[in-house]
Scaffold this motif. Structure first.
Motif, short mmCIF file in Angstrom:
data_model
loop_
_atom_site.label_atom_id
_atom_site.label_comp_id
_atom_site.label_asym_id
_atom_site.label_seq_id
_atom_site.Cartn_x
_atom_site.Cartn_y
_atom_site.Cartn_z
N ARG A 1 0.89 -1.21 0.13
CA ARG A 1 -0.05 -0.18 -0.04
C ARG A 1 0.99 1.32 -0.03
NH1 ARG A 1 -3.94 1.98 4.81
NH2 ARG A 1 -1.84 2.76 5.58
N SER A 2 1.94 1.36 0.93
CA SER A 2 2.76 2.62 0.99
C SER A 2 3.11 2.96 -0.42
CB SER A 2 3.82 2.40 2.00
OG SER A 2 4.77 1.35 1.64
N SER A 3 3.82 1.75 -1.08
CA SER A 3 4.56 2.07 -2.42
C SER A 3 3.59 2.49 -3.60
CB SER A 3 5.16 1.06 -2.79
OG SER A 3 6.41 0.52 -1.86
N PHE A 4 2.52 2.04 -3.42
CA PHE A 4 1.30 2.37 -4.31
C PHE A 4 1.10 4.05 -4.23
CE2 PHE A 4 -3.32 3.22 -5.58
CZ PHE A 4 -3.08 3.06 -6.59
N PHE A 5 0.64 4.28 -2.92
CA PHE A 5 0.28 5.69 -2.85
C PHE A 5 1.36 6.71 -2.89
CE2 PHE A 5 -3.49 3.42 -1.12
CZ PHE A 5 -4.65 4.43 -1.47
N LEU A 6 2.43 6.41 -2.29
CA LEU A 6 3.63 7.10 -2.78
C LEU A 6 3.81 7.58 -3.96
CD1 LEU A 6 5.82 8.96 -1.25
CD2 LEU A 6 7.17 6.93 -1.29
N SER A 7 3.86 6.51 -4.85
CA SER A 7 3.99 6.66 -6.42
C SER A 7 2.87 7.72 -6.84
CB SER A 7 3.76 5.24 -6.98
OG SER A 7 5.00 4.54 -6.72
N GLY A 8 1.65 7.55 -6.29
CA GLY A 8 0.65 8.45 -6.77
C GLY A 8 0.74 9.67 -6.30
N TYR A 9 1.09 10.02 -4.96
CA TYR A 9 1.39 11.57 -4.61
C TYR A 9 2.66 11.96 -5.54
CZ TYR A 9 -1.15 9.76 -0.25
OH TYR A 9 -1.93 9.08 0.30
N LEU A 10 3.45 11.37 -5.90
CA LEU A 10 4.69 11.89 -6.49
C LEU A 10 4.65 11.87 -8.29
CD1 LEU A 10 7.60 10.30 -4.34
CD2 LEU A 10 7.05 12.80 -4.75
N THR A 11 3.36 11.41 -8.71
CA THR A 11 3.35 11.23 -10.05
C THR A 11 3.59 12.63 -10.81
OG1 THR A 11 1.81 9.49 -9.98
CG2 THR A 11 1.79 10.75 -11.95
N ASP A 12 3.05 13.53 -10.37
CA ASP A 12 3.11 15.03 -10.92
C ASP A 12 4.56 15.27 -10.74
OD1 ASP A 12 0.35 15.25 -11.76
OD2 ASP A 12 0.14 16.70 -10.03
N ALA A 13 5.36 15.16 -10.04
CA ALA A 13 6.66 15.43 -9.73
C ALA A 13 7.40 14.50 -10.57
CB ALA A 13 7.28 14.98 -8.37
N LEU A 14 7.10 13.30 -10.93
CA LEU A 14 7.77 12.57 -11.98
C LEU A 14 7.59 12.87 -13.34
CD1 LEU A 14 6.66 9.14 -10.10
CD2 LEU A 14 9.26 9.93 -10.32
N LYS A 15 6.31 13.39 -13.49
CA LYS A 15 6.14 13.83 -14.96
C LYS A 15 6.86 15.15 -15.21
CE LYS A 15 1.28 12.10 -15.09
NZ LYS A 15 -0.33 12.37 -15.20
N ALA A 16 7.23 15.92 -14.38
CA ALA A 16 8.03 17.13 -14.09
C ALA A 16 9.55 16.90 -14.83
CB ALA A 16 7.98 18.23 -13.09
N ALA A 17 9.82 15.51 -14.26
CA ALA A 17 11.27 15.36 -14.84
C ALA A 17 11.44 14.90 -16.16
CB ALA A 17 11.78 14.17 -13.85
N ASP A 18 12.63 14.65 -16.26
CA ASP A 18 12.89 14.47 -17.77
C ASP A 18 13.16 12.97 -17.94
OD1 ASP A 18 13.64 13.93 -20.69
OD2 ASP A 18 15.59 14.79 -20.55
N ARG A 19 12.45 11.90 -18.19
CA ARG A 19 12.46 10.34 -18.72
C ARG A 19 12.61 9.93 -17.07
NH1 ARG A 19 16.79 9.50 -23.33
NH2 ARG A 19 17.83 10.93 -22.31
N ALA A 20 11.68 10.14 -16.08
CA ALA A 20 11.84 9.62 -14.71
C ALA A 20 11.64 8.07 -14.81
CB ALA A 20 10.73 10.26 -14.16
N SER A 21 12.37 7.49 -13.44
CA SER A 21 12.36 5.97 -13.58
C SER A 21 11.56 5.66 -12.01
CB SER A 21 13.64 5.66 -13.59
OG SER A 21 13.75 4.10 -13.28
N VAL A 22 10.79 4.65 -12.02
CA VAL A 22 10.17 4.43 -10.91
C VAL A 22 10.60 2.72 -10.69
CG1 VAL A 22 8.13 3.74 -9.69
CG2 VAL A 22 8.22 5.66 -11.01
N ILE A 23 11.17 2.49 -9.53
CA ILE A 23 11.91 1.12 -9.24
C ILE A 23 11.18 0.79 -8.05
CG2 ILE A 23 13.81 -0.11 -8.77
CD1 ILE A 23 15.39 2.47 -9.84
N PHE A 24 10.75 -0.55 -8.03
CA PHE A 24 9.80 -1.06 -6.91
C PHE A 24 11.04 -2.66 -6.53
CE2 PHE A 24 6.41 0.45 -8.58
CZ PHE A 24 5.62 1.12 -7.69
N THR A 25 11.23 -2.73 -5.10
CA THR A 25 11.49 -3.99 -4.65
C THR A 25 10.63 -4.92 -4.52
OG1 THR A 25 13.60 -2.95 -3.72
CG2 THR A 25 13.01 -5.09 -2.87
N SER A 26 10.64 -6.01 -5.29
CA SER A 26 9.98 -7.18 -5.24
C SER A 26 10.74 -8.14 -4.69
CB SER A 26 9.16 -7.60 -6.57
OG SER A 26 8.63 -8.86 -6.49
N SER A 27 10.61 -9.29 -4.93
CA SER A 27 11.29 -10.78 -4.58
C SER A 27 11.25 -11.86 -5.44
CB SER A 27 11.01 -10.90 -3.27
OG SER A 27 11.41 -12.12 -2.48
#
Length: 253
Positions: free
Chosen positions: A114-140
């Protein structure tokens, strides 16, 4: 300097894989937000980065607190107006087996997914403001194959893999890439918790488990960080929607 002038945020950044990732990102020129529930440890990591000539900020945040995550996102925007790299690394083994309380289940779900999902949502506009942003998750690897230690952990980490695919499709029009790393066993302070035994028995179980790994050992945190750096940088500019196992060949069998 693969991340020169970039802004990165790493959750669970005060130890283990997160710390190695934060330090490596800073070494390659990024300003790094070191986010951890242990604020003192996060401050120590950020201070160490600064002592080596890097740039970092520390934030003590319990990722279960969505209001705190929103404030963190707002602070990133206020400070920099963008975010180039979001490394959703936080996770816990959680309770073992099928006999767990609702509270234990909820805690694992809140921290691991849940935390990673919502944090990604809260930061989506900031990621869009960057040039070719990258989101990385730690799975397993426990999200790729069943875990004998914790079905809840496998459930949350498998869910991360599905989330990565969906987010990659949703954010591709904005030039944002979304990927995951699936570590196997990694020599971190949290590794003994997965074996759920006395120190003596843990060492026996570790040895038996490592013997199943084709490369014959656990990974070091720095080896996971190198893959995170690849996904964070333009070296992986056409890679999105994938999960990379970093497991010494465990899931190749």
């Amino acid at each position: 300097m693969l991340l020169k002038d970039k802004v990165a945020l790493v959750t669970a950044g005060a130890s283990g894989m997160g710390r190695s990732g934060a330090e490596l990102f800073a070494e390659h020129g990024a300003h790094v937000y070191v986010v951890d529930v242990n604020e003192a440890a996060a401050t120590e990591v950020a201070g160490g980065i600064a002592e080596k000539g890097g740039s970092a900020s520390a934030a003590g945040v319990d990722v279960r607190d969505l209001d705190a995550l929103k404030r963190l996102a707002d602070q990133v925007v206020a400070d920099h107006g963008k975010l180039d790299v979001l490394y959703n690394n936080v996770g816990i083994p959680g309770a073992a087996g099928l006999d767990m309380t609702v509270e234990e289940w909820d805690t694992g779900l809140e921290i691991n997914a849940r935390s990673s999902f919502f944090l990604s949502g809260y930061l989506t506009d900031a990621l869009k403001a960057a040039d070719r942003a990258s989101v990385i998750f730690t799975s397993s690897t426990s999200g790729l194959v069943g875990s004998p230690f914790s079905p809840m952990y496998s459930f949350t980490k498998g869910g991360i893999i599905a989330l990565v695919r969906s987010m990659a499709l949703a954010l591709a029009p904005d030039g944002i890439r979304v990927n995951a790393i699936a570590p196997g066993s990694v020599e971190t302070p949290g590794l003994p918790a997965f074996f759920r035994a006395s120190p003596e028995e843990t060492e026996k179980r570790k040895a038996a488990f490592f013997a199943q790994i084709p490369l014959g050992r656990a990974a070091q945190p720095e080896e996971i960080a190198q893959v995170a750096l690849f996904l964070a940088s333009d070296m992986s500019s056409f890679v999105t929607g994938v999960t990379i196992p970093v497991d010494g060949g465990l899931t190749a069998k």
